[in-house]
Motif scaffolding. Structure first.
Motif: not given
Length: 390
Positions: A279-282, A304-305, A357-360
């Motif tokens: 998973l990488c929400p952006i 990062f964007l 729980e453990l965001p990037l």
């Protein structure tokens, strides 16, 4: 170099190294590479050239009665314009399978990179020495894991007792290819990258072709994997293709087929696991490219964007969700004739609950705790029960 021991100098040769595919002689010593010379001759950019020479997963391995070990190296450290100094790379000592020490080498070359322009320059530096002592005087297998994030020229190995190559323990060899997350990103040390952790838990020998920014289905990487002896193979595909906006959906499917075909040319029946993106929400639904946000880099904070346009998915731009769906389809199609081909959904390694729980930290790369979680889950899902490598 200290003089309180009767030192024996042993040349660093290929039989003392694991995890490297090539060993380049230099003026001072040898430089481990994770891609062979023929592949390096086809590298199109400095990012990949730097990544493959950073020895993630590479370790010196030998048997000895030595109570003290010294290693002279010439590291190349990265300096980012406008950012605080990065921590020195970590070397880790493992004795008879147990971590027994950590050290760093001060100094060395400095490669300065301007993330805004991509410009880079290197300032030469001096060789440094790390030392581990206080070891037992019994026969033992010693490993020195090299920093995953510093190019490391090996200059001299000294011990106070003779060394010999460690015997083959009969472990299966696991060959893995992936992005900066597989390379190590911000893991706590070289034995704590998620592939190294998974390999330790599973009792296998790791060859890590995690190449930061460069898991781009390059044919020369596929040929390197084809020609490397391995009992187990995994390929983690996706995030770098979105980061770089390297191709569209029309090209992606055939490129995946071609990469897997090349690997299969050398490993027709080896268990082969295709892993889709974490998973990488952006970038779940927003295409690339990815751009650095340098607004707070002076305080050591980089984010990062995603700067693509979600509307461009209609024209074939890739997102992580699209890549997961396509990889699942491709593996299902090929597995009908290839029973040793398997698929692992990256969301089973790191998904929405994990992100909560453990965001990037930088929106792209996991931290040390997340590396551990991914490594433990991969070991469980791939190496046990009905896993591809069971």
């Amino acid at each position: 170099m200290t003089t309180d021991h009767d030192w024996i100098t042993t040349p660093v040769t290929a039989d003392l190294l694991r995890g490297a595919l090539d060993l380049e002689p230099t003026e001072r010593g040898v430089l481990p590479h994770r891609l062979p010379a023929r592949a390096r001759g086809q590298i199109p950019d400095g990012q990949l050239a730097m990544a493959e020479a950073q020895p993630s997963g590479v370790r010196l391995v030998f048997r000895t009665r030595a109570t003290a070990v010294e290693l002279d190296t010439l590291p190349t450290k990265l300096v980012y314009v406008g950012a605080p100094p990065r921590p020195d790379g970590v070397y880790e000592l493992v004795v008879d399978g147990r971590r027994a020490g950590r050290a760093s080498v001060i100094g060395g070359n400095a490669m300065t990179v301007d993330m805004a322009t991509g410009a880079a320059s290197t300032r030469p530096g001096a060789v440094g020495t790390l030392r581990f002592d206080g070891l037992s005087d019994g026969v033992k297998d010693v490993e020195i894991w090299l920093p995953y994030d510093e190019t490391t020229e090996l200059v001299a190995l000294r011990t106070d007792a003779p060394v010999e190559p460690a015997p083959d323990r009969g472990r299966r060899v696991w060959l893995h290819h992936g992005s900066s997350i597989s390379h190590g990103s911000t893991a706590a040390g070289p034995t704590s990258t998620w592939p190294a952790l998974a390999a330790s838990l599973a009792g296998v020998e790791l060859i890590n072709l995690g190449l930061s920014g460069s898991a781009l289905l390059d044919p020369f990487t596929a040929r390197a994997m084809r020609d490397t002896a391995a009992d187990l193979i995994s390929v983690k595909i996706g995030i770098n293709l979105v980061n770089t906006d390297a191709m569209r959906l029309r090209a992606f499917g055939p490129a995946v087929h071609g990469f897997l075909d090349t690997v299969r040319d050398g490993h027709p029946t080896t268990p082969l696991l295709v892993v889709s993106p974490l998973l990488c929400p952006i970038h779940e639904d927003t295409p690339g490219p990815t751009a650095p946000d340098l607004s707070d880099i002076g305080a050591g904070r980089l984010r990062f964007l995603a700067v693509g346009d979600p509307a461009e998915r209609a024209s074939g731009k890739l997102t992580l969700r699209v890549i997961r769906e396509e990889l699942a389809r491709i593996v299902e199609q090929r597995a009908a004739e290839d029973p040793n081909l398997h698929h692992l959904d990256g969301l089973d390694l790191y998904g929405e609950a994990d992100f909560a729980e453990l965001p990037l930290p930088d929106q792209l790369h996991p931290d040390a705790a997340t590396h551990r979680r991914i490594g433990e889950r991969f070991a469980k899902l791939a190496f046990t029960a009905q896993g591809a490598f069971a």
